[in-house]
Design a protein around this motif. Structure first.
Motif, PDB file in Angstrom:
ATOM      1  N   SER A  68       4.201 -11.986   3.212  1.00  0.00           N
ATOM      2  CA  SER A  68       3.804 -10.549   3.206  1.00  0.00           C
ATOM      3  C   SER A  68       4.199  -9.489   4.161  1.00  0.00           C
ATOM      4  CB  SER A  68       2.229 -10.390   3.151  1.00  0.00           C
ATOM      5  OG  SER A  68       1.615 -10.798   3.964  1.00  0.00           O
ATOM      6  N   ARG A  69       4.306 -10.219   5.580  1.00  0.00           N
ATOM      7  CA  ARG A  69       4.702  -9.283   6.567  1.00  0.00           C
ATOM      8  C   ARG A  69       3.647  -8.423   6.918  1.00  0.00           C
ATOM      9  NH1 ARG A  69      10.465  -7.815   7.294  1.00  0.00           N
ATOM     10  NH2 ARG A  69      11.924  -9.454   6.127  1.00  0.00           N
ATOM     11  N   LEU A  70       2.342  -8.693   6.574  1.00  0.00           N
ATOM     12  CA  LEU A  70       1.129  -7.905   6.928  1.00  0.00           C
ATOM     13  C   LEU A  70       0.919  -8.117   8.426  1.00  0.00           C
ATOM     14  CD1 LEU A  70      -1.268  -8.813   3.993  1.00  0.00           C
ATOM     15  CD2 LEU A  70      -0.432  -6.353   4.640  1.00  0.00           C
ATOM     16  N   ILE A 121      -5.951   0.807   6.573  1.00  0.00           N
ATOM     17  CA  ILE A 121      -6.379   0.688   5.164  1.00  0.00           C
ATOM     18  C   ILE A 121      -5.439  -0.315   4.336  1.00  0.00           C
ATOM     19  CG2 ILE A 121      -6.661   2.026   2.937  1.00  0.00           C
ATOM     20  CD1 ILE A 121      -9.245   1.555   3.977  1.00  0.00           C
ATOM     21  N   ALA A 122      -4.024   0.231   4.397  1.00  0.00           N
ATOM     22  CA  ALA A 122      -3.039  -0.174   3.521  1.00  0.00           C
ATOM     23  C   ALA A 122      -2.890  -1.424   3.728  1.00  0.00           C
ATOM     24  CB  ALA A 122      -1.666   0.543   3.760  1.00  0.00           C
ATOM     25  N   ALA A 123      -2.605  -2.056   5.065  1.00  0.00           N
ATOM     26  CA  ALA A 123      -2.730  -3.532   5.271  1.00  0.00           C
ATOM     27  C   ALA A 123      -3.852  -4.405   4.835  1.00  0.00           C
ATOM     28  CB  ALA A 123      -2.476  -3.867   6.827  1.00  0.00           C
ATOM     29  N   PHE A 138       4.547  -5.853   2.848  1.00  0.00           N
ATOM     30  CA  PHE A 138       4.317  -4.783   3.569  1.00  0.00           C
ATOM     31  C   PHE A 138       5.532  -4.435   4.515  1.00  0.00           C
ATOM     32  CE2 PHE A 138       3.062  -2.502   7.313  1.00  0.00           C
ATOM     33  CZ  PHE A 138       1.987  -1.887   7.165  1.00  0.00           C
ATOM     34  N   MET A 139       6.210  -3.223   4.328  1.00  0.00           N
ATOM     35  CA  MET A 139       7.122  -2.770   5.266  1.00  0.00           C
ATOM     36  C   MET A 139       7.136  -1.559   5.649  1.00  0.00           C
ATOM     37  SD  MET A 139      10.561  -4.919   3.391  1.00  0.00           S
ATOM     38  CE  MET A 139      11.381  -4.544   5.155  1.00  0.00           C
TER      39      MET A 139
END
Ligand code: ADP
Ligand code: MG
Length: 264
Positions: A68-70, A121-123, A138-139
Protein backbone atom coordinates in the motif's frame (compact mmCIF):
# COMPACT_ATOMS: atom_id res chain seq x y z
CA UNK A 1 -16.83 -46.02 1.31
CA UNK A 2 -13.55 -47.38 0.03
CA UNK A 3 -11.06 -48.54 2.54
CA UNK A 4 -8.44 -45.91 3.42
CA UNK A 5 -5.41 -46.54 5.49
CA UNK A 6 -4.88 -43.89 8.11
CA UNK A 7 -1.31 -43.20 9.06
CA UNK A 8 -1.00 -40.10 11.26
CA UNK A 9 2.76 -40.14 10.86
CA UNK A 10 2.19 -38.92 7.30
CA UNK A 11 0.01 -36.00 8.46
CA UNK A 12 2.69 -33.26 8.47
CA UNK A 13 3.60 -34.24 4.91
CA UNK A 14 -0.03 -34.26 3.76
CA UNK A 15 -0.83 -30.90 5.35
CA UNK A 16 2.24 -29.42 3.75
CA UNK A 17 1.24 -30.88 0.38
CA UNK A 18 -2.24 -29.33 0.80
CA UNK A 19 -0.69 -25.98 1.81
CA UNK A 20 -2.43 -25.73 5.19
CA UNK A 21 0.25 -24.09 7.35
CA UNK A 22 -2.03 -23.05 10.23
CA UNK A 23 -3.49 -26.54 10.59
CA UNK A 24 -0.02 -27.96 10.21
CA UNK A 25 1.23 -25.84 13.08
CA UNK A 26 -1.76 -26.17 15.40
CA UNK A 27 -3.42 -29.53 14.85
CA UNK A 28 -1.56 -31.30 17.62
CA UNK A 29 -2.67 -28.83 20.29
CA UNK A 30 -6.25 -28.79 19.02
CA UNK A 31 -6.30 -32.58 18.75
CA UNK A 32 -5.07 -32.93 22.33
CA UNK A 33 -7.79 -30.58 23.51
CA UNK A 34 -10.45 -32.34 21.44
CA UNK A 35 -9.41 -35.71 22.91
CA UNK A 36 -9.42 -34.34 26.44
CA UNK A 37 -12.80 -32.60 26.11
CA UNK A 38 -14.39 -35.32 23.98
CA UNK A 39 -15.24 -33.10 20.98
CA UNK A 40 -17.28 -34.67 18.19
CA UNK A 41 -15.14 -35.19 15.07
CA UNK A 42 -17.11 -32.51 13.15
CA UNK A 43 -16.29 -29.90 15.77
CA UNK A 44 -12.60 -30.76 15.62
CA UNK A 45 -12.58 -30.43 11.83
CA UNK A 46 -14.48 -27.11 11.95
CA UNK A 47 -12.04 -25.69 14.50
CA UNK A 48 -9.09 -26.50 12.24
CA UNK A 49 -10.80 -25.07 9.14
CA UNK A 50 -11.62 -21.83 10.98
CA UNK A 51 -8.00 -21.43 12.08
CA UNK A 52 -6.68 -21.88 8.56
CA UNK A 53 -9.16 -19.38 7.10
CA UNK A 54 -8.38 -16.80 9.82
CA UNK A 55 -4.66 -17.14 9.15
CA UNK A 56 -5.19 -16.66 5.42
CA UNK A 57 -7.17 -13.48 6.01
CA UNK A 58 -4.43 -12.20 8.30
CA UNK A 59 -1.70 -12.91 5.74
CA UNK A 60 -3.72 -11.29 2.97
CA UNK A 61 -4.08 -8.10 5.04
CA UNK A 62 -0.33 -8.15 5.71
CA UNK A 63 0.36 -8.37 1.96
CA UNK A 64 -2.06 -5.54 1.24
CA UNK A 65 -0.43 -3.36 3.89
CA UNK A 66 3.00 -4.07 2.42
CA UNK A 67 1.95 -3.11 -1.12
CA UNK A 68 0.00 0.00 0.00
CA UNK A 69 2.96 2.39 0.53
CA UNK A 70 1.03 3.90 3.44
CA UNK A 71 3.17 6.07 5.71
CA UNK A 72 3.65 4.24 8.99
CA UNK A 73 2.19 5.32 12.30
CA UNK A 74 -0.82 7.24 10.98
CA UNK A 75 -3.94 5.69 12.48
CA UNK A 76 -7.47 6.78 13.33
CA UNK A 77 -6.74 5.94 16.98
CA UNK A 78 -3.83 8.38 16.86
CA UNK A 79 -5.91 11.17 15.35
CA UNK A 80 -7.13 13.95 17.61
CA UNK A 81 -10.64 14.70 16.37
CA UNK A 82 -10.97 17.59 18.84
CA UNK A 83 -8.53 19.51 16.68
CA UNK A 84 -11.06 19.46 13.82
CA UNK A 85 -14.49 20.45 15.13
CA UNK A 86 -15.93 20.49 11.58
CA UNK A 87 -15.01 16.85 11.03
CA UNK A 88 -17.50 14.30 12.35
CA UNK A 89 -15.76 11.32 13.90
CA UNK A 90 -18.83 9.18 13.19
CA UNK A 91 -18.68 10.13 9.51
CA UNK A 92 -14.98 9.24 9.30
CA UNK A 93 -15.62 5.91 11.02
CA UNK A 94 -18.44 5.14 8.56
CA UNK A 95 -16.05 5.80 5.67
CA UNK A 96 -13.49 3.51 7.32
CA UNK A 97 -16.03 0.67 7.08
CA UNK A 98 -15.96 1.24 3.34
CA UNK A 99 -18.85 -0.82 2.03
CA UNK A 100 -21.07 1.61 0.20
CA UNK A 101 -18.81 4.34 -1.12
CA UNK A 102 -16.09 2.00 -2.43
CA UNK A 103 -18.68 -0.29 -4.01
CA UNK A 104 -19.93 2.54 -6.22
CA UNK A 105 -16.53 4.09 -6.87
CA UNK A 106 -17.30 7.28 -4.96
CA UNK A 107 -14.53 9.69 -4.00
CA UNK A 108 -13.29 11.49 -0.90
CA UNK A 109 -11.73 14.93 -1.22
CA UNK A 110 -9.82 16.53 1.64
CA UNK A 111 -9.05 20.24 1.54
CA UNK A 112 -7.20 22.37 4.02
CA UNK A 113 -4.02 24.33 4.67
CA UNK A 114 -0.65 22.60 5.17
CA UNK A 115 -0.39 20.76 8.49
CA UNK A 116 -4.12 20.51 9.16
CA UNK A 117 -4.03 16.69 9.08
CA UNK A 118 -5.09 15.78 5.52
CA UNK A 119 -2.35 13.22 4.89
CA UNK A 120 -2.81 11.76 8.37
CA UNK A 121 -6.57 11.22 7.93
CA UNK A 122 -6.06 9.89 4.39
CA UNK A 123 -3.42 7.37 5.49
CA UNK A 124 -5.39 6.36 8.58
CA UNK A 125 -8.53 5.73 6.51
CA UNK A 126 -6.45 3.76 4.02
CA UNK A 127 -5.08 1.57 6.80
CA UNK A 128 -8.52 0.98 8.31
CA UNK A 129 -9.92 0.00 4.90
CA UNK A 130 -7.10 -2.50 4.35
CA UNK A 131 -7.82 -3.97 7.76
CA UNK A 132 -11.42 -4.35 6.55
CA UNK A 133 -10.22 -6.39 3.59
CA UNK A 134 -9.83 -3.70 0.90
CA UNK A 135 -6.85 -2.92 -1.31
CA UNK A 136 -5.43 0.59 -1.17
CA UNK A 137 -2.47 2.41 -2.74
CA UNK A 138 -1.17 5.65 -1.22
CA UNK A 139 1.04 7.86 -3.39
CA UNK A 140 2.21 11.42 -3.58
CA UNK A 141 0.47 12.75 -6.65
CA UNK A 142 3.74 13.92 -8.22
CA UNK A 143 5.22 10.41 -7.91
CA UNK A 144 2.19 8.77 -9.47
CA UNK A 145 2.08 11.32 -12.30
CA UNK A 146 5.76 10.67 -13.00
CA UNK A 147 5.17 6.94 -13.07
CA UNK A 148 2.20 7.26 -15.42
CA UNK A 149 4.15 9.67 -17.60
CA UNK A 150 6.89 7.04 -18.02
CA UNK A 151 4.22 4.47 -18.90
CA UNK A 152 2.81 6.82 -21.50
CA UNK A 153 6.23 7.18 -23.08
CA UNK A 154 6.46 3.39 -23.21
CA UNK A 155 2.98 3.34 -24.79
CA UNK A 156 1.69 1.49 -21.74
CA UNK A 157 -0.52 4.13 -20.14
CA UNK A 158 -3.84 2.32 -20.58
CA UNK A 159 -2.35 -0.91 -19.25
CA UNK A 160 -0.80 0.89 -16.27
CA UNK A 161 -4.09 2.59 -15.41
CA UNK A 162 -5.80 -0.79 -15.84
CA UNK A 163 -3.40 -2.39 -13.37
CA UNK A 164 -4.35 0.23 -10.77
CA UNK A 165 -7.91 -1.13 -10.96
CA UNK A 166 -6.90 -3.82 -8.50
CA UNK A 167 -6.93 -1.14 -5.82
CA UNK A 168 -10.38 -0.35 -4.46
CA UNK A 169 -8.96 3.00 -3.44
CA UNK A 170 -6.14 5.13 -4.78
CA UNK A 171 -5.00 7.90 -2.45
CA UNK A 172 -3.44 10.85 -4.30
CA UNK A 173 -1.70 12.95 -1.71
CA UNK A 174 -1.12 16.65 -2.49
CA UNK A 175 -2.67 17.06 -5.89
CA UNK A 176 -1.84 20.77 -6.02
CA UNK A 177 1.88 20.09 -6.25
CA UNK A 178 1.64 18.52 -9.68
CA UNK A 179 3.67 20.62 -12.10
CA UNK A 180 1.77 22.57 -14.67
CA UNK A 181 2.92 20.60 -17.64
CA UNK A 182 0.47 19.63 -20.35
CA UNK A 183 1.57 16.05 -20.86
CA UNK A 184 1.99 15.20 -17.18
CA UNK A 185 -1.31 16.58 -16.02
CA UNK A 186 -3.26 14.95 -18.81
CA UNK A 187 -2.18 11.52 -17.49
CA UNK A 188 -3.81 12.57 -14.25
CA UNK A 189 -6.97 13.46 -16.14
CA UNK A 190 -6.93 10.10 -17.89
CA UNK A 191 -6.62 8.33 -14.55
CA UNK A 192 -9.57 10.29 -13.13
CA UNK A 193 -11.68 9.61 -16.22
CA UNK A 194 -10.81 5.89 -16.21
CA UNK A 195 -11.79 5.38 -12.56
CA UNK A 196 -14.95 7.49 -12.77
CA UNK A 197 -17.94 5.65 -11.22
CA UNK A 198 -15.92 2.42 -10.97
CA UNK A 199 -13.01 2.77 -8.56
CA UNK A 200 -12.58 5.28 -5.77
CA UNK A 201 -10.07 8.09 -5.42
CA UNK A 202 -9.12 9.94 -2.28
CA UNK A 203 -7.42 13.26 -2.97
CA UNK A 204 -5.81 15.75 -0.63
CA UNK A 205 -5.16 19.35 -1.67
CA UNK A 206 -4.08 22.55 -0.02
CA UNK A 207 -6.37 24.58 -2.26
CA UNK A 208 -10.01 23.89 -3.03
CA UNK A 209 -11.23 23.84 -6.63
CA UNK A 210 -10.91 27.57 -7.21
CA UNK A 211 -7.16 27.12 -7.64
CA UNK A 212 -7.19 23.91 -9.62
CA UNK A 213 -6.61 25.63 -12.92
CA UNK A 214 -3.01 25.48 -11.69
CA UNK A 215 -3.23 21.68 -11.51
CA UNK A 216 -4.56 21.05 -15.02
CA UNK A 217 -3.19 22.74 -18.12
CA UNK A 218 -6.38 24.15 -19.59
CA UNK A 219 -9.66 25.31 -18.06
CA UNK A 220 -11.80 22.82 -20.01
CA UNK A 221 -9.80 19.91 -18.65
CA UNK A 222 -9.96 21.34 -15.12
CA UNK A 223 -13.74 21.57 -15.32
CA UNK A 224 -14.04 18.06 -16.77
CA UNK A 225 -11.79 16.60 -14.05
CA UNK A 226 -13.57 18.36 -11.19
CA UNK A 227 -16.95 17.40 -12.63
CA UNK A 228 -16.07 13.69 -12.53
CA UNK A 229 -14.43 13.90 -9.11
CA UNK A 230 -17.32 15.62 -7.35
CA UNK A 231 -20.21 13.77 -9.01
CA UNK A 232 -20.12 11.11 -6.27
CA UNK A 233 -17.95 12.59 -3.56
CA UNK A 234 -17.66 13.40 0.08
CA UNK A 235 -15.75 16.61 0.68
CA UNK A 236 -14.02 17.49 3.94
CA UNK A 237 -13.02 21.11 4.31
CA UNK A 238 -10.45 21.09 7.09
CA UNK A 239 -9.97 24.77 7.66
CA UNK A 240 -7.96 24.72 10.86
CA UNK A 241 -4.54 25.96 11.73
CA UNK A 242 -1.57 23.64 11.27
CA UNK A 243 -1.55 20.88 13.89
CA UNK A 244 2.26 21.00 13.94
CA UNK A 245 2.19 24.72 14.65
CA UNK A 246 -0.50 24.42 17.29
CA UNK A 247 1.25 21.62 19.16
CA UNK A 248 4.52 23.56 18.99
CA UNK A 249 2.80 26.63 20.47
CA UNK A 250 1.09 24.50 23.15
CA UNK A 251 4.48 23.02 24.11
CA UNK A 252 6.10 26.43 24.25
CA UNK A 253 3.27 27.90 26.38
CA UNK A 254 3.64 24.97 28.75
CA UNK A 255 7.41 25.39 29.17
CA UNK A 256 7.02 29.19 29.48
CA UNK A 257 4.48 28.65 32.22
CA UNK A 258 6.70 26.08 33.95
CA UNK A 259 9.76 28.35 33.86
CA UNK A 260 7.50 31.26 34.94
CA UNK A 261 6.46 29.22 37.99
CA UNK A 262 10.10 28.56 38.82
CA UNK A 263 11.21 32.16 38.69
CA UNK A 264 8.18 33.63 40.52
P1 ADP B 1 -1.27 17.95 5.89
O1 ADP B 1 -1.21 16.70 5.07
O2 ADP B 1 -2.64 18.52 5.95
O3 ADP B 1 -0.25 18.96 5.48
P2 ADP B 1 -0.40 16.18 8.01
O4 ADP B 1 -1.47 15.16 7.97
O5 ADP B 1 0.90 15.80 7.41
O6 ADP B 1 -0.92 17.56 7.39
O7 ADP B 1 -0.20 16.63 9.53
C1 ADP B 1 0.99 17.22 10.00
C2 ADP B 1 1.47 16.48 11.26
O8 ADP B 1 0.56 16.69 12.31
C3 ADP B 1 1.54 14.99 11.06
O9 ADP B 1 2.61 14.48 11.82
C4 ADP B 1 0.21 14.49 11.59
O10 ADP B 1 0.32 13.16 12.08
C5 ADP B 1 -0.06 15.48 12.71
N1 ADP B 1 -1.49 15.76 12.85
C6 ADP B 1 -2.22 16.62 12.11
N2 ADP B 1 -3.49 16.70 12.55
C7 ADP B 1 -3.57 15.84 13.59
C8 ADP B 1 -4.62 15.46 14.49
N3 ADP B 1 -5.86 16.01 14.40
N4 ADP B 1 -4.34 14.55 15.44
C9 ADP B 1 -3.10 14.02 15.56
N5 ADP B 1 -2.05 14.34 14.75
C10 ADP B 1 -2.27 15.25 13.79
MG1 MG C 1 0.11 16.29 3.49
Amino acid sequence: MSKITVDTARLPLLLNELRLPAISRLWQDIAARADKEGWPAARFLSALAELEVAERARRRIERHLAESRLPSGKTLDGFDFNALPMLSRAHVMALAAGDTWLAKGANLLLFGPPGCGKSHIAAALGRALIENGRRVLFMRTTDLVQRLQAERQALQLAAAIGKLDRFDLLILDDIAYVTKDQAETSVLFELIAARYERRSLMITANQPFGDWNKVFPDPAMTVAAIDRLVHHATIFEMNVESYRRRTAIARKTKTDRQSGDGSA
